[in-house]
Motif scaffolding. Structure first.
Motif, PDB file in Angstrom:
ATOM      1  N   VAL A 270       0.917  -1.106   0.147  1.00  0.00           N
ATOM      2  CA  VAL A 270       0.035  -0.128   0.072  1.00  0.00           C
ATOM      3  C   VAL A 270       0.954   1.299   0.030  1.00  0.00           C
ATOM      4  N   PRO A 271       1.233   1.750  -1.452  1.00  0.00           N
ATOM      5  CA  PRO A 271       2.012   2.912  -1.234  1.00  0.00           C
ATOM      6  C   PRO A 271       1.585   4.184  -0.635  1.00  0.00           C
ATOM      7  N   ASP A 272       0.439   4.364  -0.663  1.00  0.00           N
ATOM      8  CA  ASP A 272      -0.179   5.740  -0.066  1.00  0.00           C
ATOM      9  C   ASP A 272      -0.464   5.438   1.327  1.00  0.00           C
ATOM     10  N   ARG A 273       0.324   6.171   2.243  1.00  0.00           N
ATOM     11  CA  ARG A 273       0.219   6.185   3.600  1.00  0.00           C
ATOM     12  C   ARG A 273      -1.379   6.780   4.181  1.00  0.00           C
ATOM     13  N   ALA A 274      -1.859   7.277   3.134  1.00  0.00           N
ATOM     14  CA  ALA A 274      -3.241   8.132   3.579  1.00  0.00           C
ATOM     15  C   ALA A 274      -4.212   7.067   3.318  1.00  0.00           C
ATOM     16  N   ALA A 275      -4.039   5.995   2.564  1.00  0.00           N
ATOM     17  CA  ALA A 275      -5.025   4.871   2.228  1.00  0.00           C
ATOM     18  C   ALA A 275      -5.663   4.186   3.596  1.00  0.00           C
ATOM     19  N   PRO A 276      -6.831   3.564   3.390  1.00  0.00           N
ATOM     20  CA  PRO A 276      -7.186   3.059   4.795  1.00  0.00           C
ATOM     21  C   PRO A 276      -6.734   1.493   5.024  1.00  0.00           C
ATOM     22  N   ILE A 277      -6.083   1.221   5.961  1.00  0.00           N
ATOM     23  CA  ILE A 277      -5.452   0.122   6.148  1.00  0.00           C
ATOM     24  C   ILE A 277      -5.839  -0.688   7.650  1.00  0.00           C
ATOM     25  N   ALA A 278      -6.521  -1.592   7.565  1.00  0.00           N
ATOM     26  CA  ALA A 278      -7.207  -2.239   8.583  1.00  0.00           C
ATOM     27  C   ALA A 278      -6.125  -3.438   9.237  1.00  0.00           C
ATOM     28  N   LEU A 279      -5.794  -3.388  10.543  1.00  0.00           N
ATOM     29  CA  LEU A 279      -4.852  -4.491  11.280  1.00  0.00           C
ATOM     30  C   LEU A 279      -5.348  -5.219  11.998  1.00  0.00           C
ATOM     31  N   ILE A 280      -5.442  -6.650  11.822  1.00  0.00           N
ATOM     32  CA  ILE A 280      -5.961  -7.571  12.842  1.00  0.00           C
ATOM     33  C   ILE A 280      -5.035  -8.625  13.222  1.00  0.00           C
ATOM     34  N   CYS A 281      -5.052  -9.092  14.606  1.00  0.00           N
ATOM     35  CA  CYS A 281      -4.097 -10.102  15.226  1.00  0.00           C
ATOM     36  C   CYS A 281      -5.100 -11.215  15.690  1.00  0.00           C
ATOM     37  N   ALA A 282      -4.531 -11.682  16.631  1.00  0.00           N
ATOM     38  CA  ALA A 282      -5.534 -12.950  17.269  1.00  0.00           C
ATOM     39  C   ALA A 282      -6.606 -12.300  18.399  1.00  0.00           C
ATOM     40  N   ARG A 283      -6.093 -11.453  19.139  1.00  0.00           N
ATOM     41  CA  ARG A 283      -7.160 -10.696  20.123  1.00  0.00           C
ATOM     42  C   ARG A 283      -7.215  -9.356  20.251  1.00  0.00           C
ATOM     43  N   GLY A 284      -6.489  -8.627  19.621  1.00  0.00           N
ATOM     44  CA  GLY A 284      -6.755  -7.177  19.345  1.00  0.00           C
ATOM     45  C   GLY A 284      -5.353  -6.660  20.061  1.00  0.00           C
TER      46      GLY A 284
ATOM     47  N   SER B 294       0.763   4.832  13.171  1.00  0.00           N
ATOM     48  CA  SER B 294       0.234   6.052  13.044  1.00  0.00           C
ATOM     49  C   SER B 294       1.344   6.990  13.330  1.00  0.00           C
ATOM     50  N   ARG B 295       2.160   6.571  14.394  1.00  0.00           N
ATOM     51  CA  ARG B 295       3.553   7.621  14.521  1.00  0.00           C
ATOM     52  C   ARG B 295       4.253   7.506  13.460  1.00  0.00           C
ATOM     53  N   GLU B 296       4.295   6.411  12.531  1.00  0.00           N
ATOM     54  CA  GLU B 296       5.069   6.340  11.153  1.00  0.00           C
ATOM     55  C   GLU B 296       4.754   6.915  10.039  1.00  0.00           C
ATOM     56  N   GLY B 297       3.592   7.767  10.256  1.00  0.00           N
ATOM     57  CA  GLY B 297       3.138   8.606   9.065  1.00  0.00           C
ATOM     58  C   GLY B 297       1.979   8.141   8.546  1.00  0.00           C
ATOM     59  N   PHE B 298       1.286   7.021   8.503  1.00  0.00           N
ATOM     60  CA  PHE B 298      -0.015   6.314   8.249  1.00  0.00           C
ATOM     61  C   PHE B 298      -1.132   6.930   8.751  1.00  0.00           C
ATOM     62  N   SER B 299      -1.917   7.597   8.040  1.00  0.00           N
ATOM     63  CA  SER B 299      -2.894   8.432   8.599  1.00  0.00           C
ATOM     64  C   SER B 299      -4.377   7.834   8.488  1.00  0.00           C
ATOM     65  N   ASN B 300      -4.492   6.525   8.311  1.00  0.00           N
ATOM     66  CA  ASN B 300      -5.740   6.133   8.340  1.00  0.00           C
ATOM     67  C   ASN B 300      -5.672   4.507   8.486  1.00  0.00           C
ATOM     68  N   ILE B 301      -5.159   4.423   9.584  1.00  0.00           N
ATOM     69  CA  ILE B 301      -5.005   3.097  10.168  1.00  0.00           C
ATOM     70  C   ILE B 301      -6.417   2.705  10.970  1.00  0.00           C
ATOM     71  N   ILE B 302      -6.741   1.516  10.791  1.00  0.00           N
ATOM     72  CA  ILE B 302      -7.917   1.329  11.456  1.00  0.00           C
ATOM     73  C   ILE B 302      -7.637  -0.158  12.153  1.00  0.00           C
ATOM     74  N   ASP B 303      -8.003  -0.304  13.361  1.00  0.00           N
ATOM     75  CA  ASP B 303      -7.884  -1.389  14.311  1.00  0.00           C
ATOM     76  C   ASP B 303      -9.230  -2.342  14.364  1.00  0.00           C
TER      77      ASP B 303
END
Length: 159
Positions: free
Chosen positions: A97-111, A122-131
């Motif tokens: 995902v080259p665009d750091r403003a694109a919506p990116i959702a992250l999933i793991c085992a239990r959150g 978010s600290r690294e400049g991605f502006s549309n991170i979704i948990d």
């Protein structure tokens, strides 16, 4: 004339034991609370929304768990597996995902890991991170991907 009893001594054995127990329990509670998922102030989705949006192409869903976890449960349909422990995690994500403003959702085992990684990204400049705090296995946020009977695909080790 009846003699008044002395009040309990200030440093009685009973008071010392009670104070020690409270200190230990209080410290244990503080440790427990600090080990819970960190707060993430950004957006979140439940697993059904994450699945629908990933399959529709509205978000990029990243499964940040380990390969052994992917092998046990499969990877959620629409998700891309990128092990968060990779030294080049950010680079691998930017390749996908080259665009750091694109919506990116992250999933793991239990959150827990997804919240930590969402804060990091978010600290690294991605502006549309979704948990996705439910994770694959469920959490206080909800039953999780597997218990919600959402589709998974088998994980294939890279050759």
């Amino acid at each position: 004339m009846e003699q008044a009893k002395d009040p309990a001594p200030l440093f009685s054995r009973r008071r010392l034991m009670a104070g020690t127990a409270l200190t230990v329990l209080g410290g244990g509670a503080a440790f427990y609370m600090s080990s819970l998922a960190p707060g993430y102030a950004g957006l979140s989705l439940n697993v059904r929304e994450a699945h629908q949006q990933a399959v529709a192409g509205d978000i990029t869903l990243i499964d940040i768990r380990r390969p052994d976890e992917w092998a046990r449960t499969g990877i959620g349909e629409g998700a891309h597996p990128i092990d968060m422990r990779r030294d080049d995690f950010t680079e691998a994500l930017v390749t996908l995902v080259p665009d750091r403003a694109a919506p990116i959702a992250l999933i793991c085992a239990r959150g827990v890991r997804s919240a930590r990684m969402a804060n990091r990204m978010s600290r690294e400049g991605f502006s549309n991170i979704i948990d996705v705090p439910e994770g694959m296995l469920g959490s206080a946020a909800g039953p999780g991907w597997l218990a919600s009977d959402l589709p998974t695909l088998p994980y294939k080790e890279p050759t």
